[in-house]
Design a protein around this motif. Structure first.
Motif, PDB file in Angstrom:
ATOM      1  N   VAL A  30       0.841  -1.200   0.000  1.00 22.43           N
ATOM      2  CA  VAL A  30       0.000   0.000   0.000  1.00 22.43           C
ATOM      3  C   VAL A  30       0.877   1.251   0.000  1.00 22.43           C
ATOM      4  O   VAL A  30       0.626   2.198  -0.753  1.00 22.43           O
ATOM      5  CB  VAL A  30      -0.955  -0.007   1.217  1.00 22.43           C
ATOM      6  CG1 VAL A  30      -1.639   1.327   1.389  1.00 22.43           C
ATOM      7  CG2 VAL A  30      -1.992  -1.120   1.061  1.00 22.43           C
ATOM      8  N   ALA A  31       1.917   1.259   0.838  1.00 23.29           N
ATOM      9  CA  ALA A  31       2.828   2.412   0.886  1.00 23.29           C
ATOM     10  C   ALA A  31       3.531   2.604  -0.455  1.00 23.29           C
ATOM     11  O   ALA A  31       3.701   3.743  -0.914  1.00 23.29           O
ATOM     12  CB  ALA A  31       3.847   2.226   2.006  1.00 23.29           C
ATOM     13  N   ASP A  32       3.936   1.504  -1.087  1.00 19.41           N
ATOM     14  CA  ASP A  32       4.580   1.593  -2.402  1.00 19.41           C
ATOM     15  C   ASP A  32       3.637   2.181  -3.438  1.00 19.41           C
ATOM     16  O   ASP A  32       4.028   3.035  -4.238  1.00 19.41           O
ATOM     17  CB  ASP A  32       5.065   0.223  -2.864  1.00 19.41           C
ATOM     18  CG  ASP A  32       6.235  -0.302  -2.050  1.00 19.41           C
ATOM     19  OD1 ASP A  32       6.896   0.503  -1.356  1.00 19.41           O
ATOM     20  OD2 ASP A  32       6.484  -1.526  -2.115  1.00 19.41           O
ATOM     21  N   ASP A  33       2.385   1.723  -3.434  1.00 18.44           N
ATOM     22  CA  ASP A  33       1.394   2.230  -4.392  1.00 18.44           C
ATOM     23  C   ASP A  33       1.130   3.718  -4.181  1.00 18.44           C
ATOM     24  O   ASP A  33       1.044   4.484  -5.141  1.00 18.44           O
ATOM     25  CB  ASP A  33       0.081   1.453  -4.282  1.00 18.44           C
ATOM     26  CG  ASP A  33       0.205   0.028  -4.788  1.00 18.44           C
ATOM     27  OD1 ASP A  33       1.177  -0.266  -5.523  1.00 18.44           O
ATOM     28  OD2 ASP A  33      -0.670  -0.794  -4.437  1.00 18.44           O
ATOM     29  N   ASN A  38       2.255   9.340  -6.099  1.00 13.47           N
ATOM     30  CA  ASN A  38       2.726  10.696  -5.821  1.00 13.47           C
ATOM     31  C   ASN A  38       4.070  10.987  -6.472  1.00 13.47           C
ATOM     32  O   ASN A  38       4.658  12.049  -6.240  1.00 13.47           O
ATOM     33  CB  ASN A  38       2.835  10.924  -4.309  1.00 13.47           C
ATOM     34  CG  ASN A  38       1.489  10.895  -3.631  1.00 13.47           C
ATOM     35  OD1 ASN A  38       0.477  11.244  -4.222  1.00 13.47           O
ATOM     36  ND2 ASN A  38       1.463  10.454  -2.380  1.00 13.47           N
ATOM     37  N   GLY A  39       4.598  10.036  -7.233  1.00 19.73           N
ATOM     38  CA  GLY A  39       5.888  10.224  -7.884  1.00 19.73           C
ATOM     39  C   GLY A  39       7.058  10.152  -6.935  1.00 19.73           C
ATOM     40  O   GLY A  39       8.106  10.742  -7.180  1.00 19.73           O
ATOM     41  N   GLN A  40       6.897   9.435  -5.841  1.00 16.31           N
ATOM     42  CA  GLN A  40       7.950   9.310  -4.835  1.00 16.31           C
ATOM     43  C   GLN A  40       8.364   7.855  -4.694  1.00 16.31           C
ATOM     44  O   GLN A  40       7.783   6.966  -5.308  1.00 16.31           O
ATOM     45  CB  GLN A  40       7.452   9.837  -3.490  1.00 16.31           C
ATOM     46  CG  GLN A  40       7.034  11.292  -3.528  1.00 16.31           C
ATOM     47  CD  GLN A  40       6.386  11.723  -2.231  1.00 16.31           C
ATOM     48  OE1 GLN A  40       5.990  10.904  -1.406  1.00 16.31           O
ATOM     49  NE2 GLN A  40       6.242  13.017  -2.056  1.00 16.31           N
ATOM     50  N   VAL A  41       9.362   7.622  -3.847  1.00 21.34           N
ATOM     51  CA  VAL A  41       9.816   6.267  -3.545  1.00 21.34           C
ATOM     52  C   VAL A  41       9.482   5.981  -2.093  1.00 21.34           C
ATOM     53  O   VAL A  41       9.783   6.783  -1.207  1.00 21.34           O
ATOM     54  CB  VAL A  41      11.336   6.132  -3.774  1.00 21.34           C
ATOM     55  CG1 VAL A  41      11.814   4.747  -3.379  1.00 21.34           C
ATOM     56  CG2 VAL A  41      11.683   6.434  -5.219  1.00 21.34           C
ATOM     57  N   ALA A  42       8.853   4.838  -1.850  1.00 23.69           N
ATOM     58  CA  ALA A  42       8.486   4.472  -0.471  1.00 23.69           C
ATOM     59  C   ALA A  42       9.671   3.828   0.229  1.00 23.69           C
ATOM     60  O   ALA A  42      10.389   3.023  -0.357  1.00 23.69           O
ATOM     61  CB  ALA A  42       7.308   3.511  -0.477  1.00 23.69           C
ATOM     62  N   ALA A  43       9.864   4.205   1.471  1.00 23.93           N
ATOM     63  CA  ALA A  43      10.901   3.575   2.284  1.00 23.93           C
ATOM     64  C   ALA A  43      10.334   2.288   2.873  1.00 23.93           C
ATOM     65  O   ALA A  43       9.152   2.228   3.204  1.00 23.93           O
ATOM     66  CB  ALA A  43      11.332   4.516   3.407  1.00 23.93           C
ATOM     67  N   PRO A  44      11.141   1.239   3.005  1.00 21.02           N
ATOM     68  CA  PRO A  44      10.636  -0.006   3.601  1.00 21.02           C
ATOM     69  C   PRO A  44      10.290   0.194   5.070  1.00 21.02           C
ATOM     70  O   PRO A  44      10.873   1.040   5.751  1.00 21.02           O
ATOM     71  CB  PRO A  44      11.798  -0.983   3.440  1.00 21.02           C
ATOM     72  CG  PRO A  44      12.996  -0.140   3.209  1.00 21.02           C
ATOM     73  CD  PRO A  44      12.528   1.153   2.616  1.00 21.02           C
ATOM     74  N   LEU A  45       9.322  -0.575   5.537  1.00 21.91           N
ATOM     75  CA  LEU A  45       8.936  -0.516   6.942  1.00 21.91           C
ATOM     76  C   LEU A  45      10.057  -1.062   7.810  1.00 21.91           C
ATOM     77  O   LEU A  45      10.721  -2.034   7.447  1.00 21.91           O
ATOM     78  CB  LEU A  45       7.682  -1.355   7.186  1.00 21.91           C
ATOM     79  CG  LEU A  45       6.395  -0.861   6.562  1.00 21.91           C
ATOM     80  CD1 LEU A  45       5.291  -1.883   6.795  1.00 21.91           C
ATOM     81  CD2 LEU A  45       5.993   0.473   7.125  1.00 21.91           C
TER      82      LEU A  45
END
Length: 57
Positions: A30-33, A38-45
């Motif tokens: 969900v965070a990745d999506d 938003n054109g960003q990169v999600a950091a891993p939990l």
């Protein structure tokens, strides 16, 4: 994430660990999506974040 929604007393340790792994994978997806939208990169939990209160973070 509420542990009572994914764990119960009738589960074995292996089932509980598998449920936690699945919940974390789903939360990361969900965070990745959201980040991708938003054109960003999600950091891993960080699993350590789940073991401390918000005030300690």
């Amino acid at each position: 994430m509420n542990a009572t929604q994914i764990l119960n007393d009738d589960m074995t340790l292996e089932e509980k660990l598998a449920a936690i792994d699945l919940a974390m994978a789903n939360a990361q997806a969900v965070a990745d999506d959201q980040a991708r939208a938003n054109g960003q990169v999600a950091a891993p939990l960080d699993p350590a974040d789940l073991t401390m209160c918000e005030g300690c973070q």
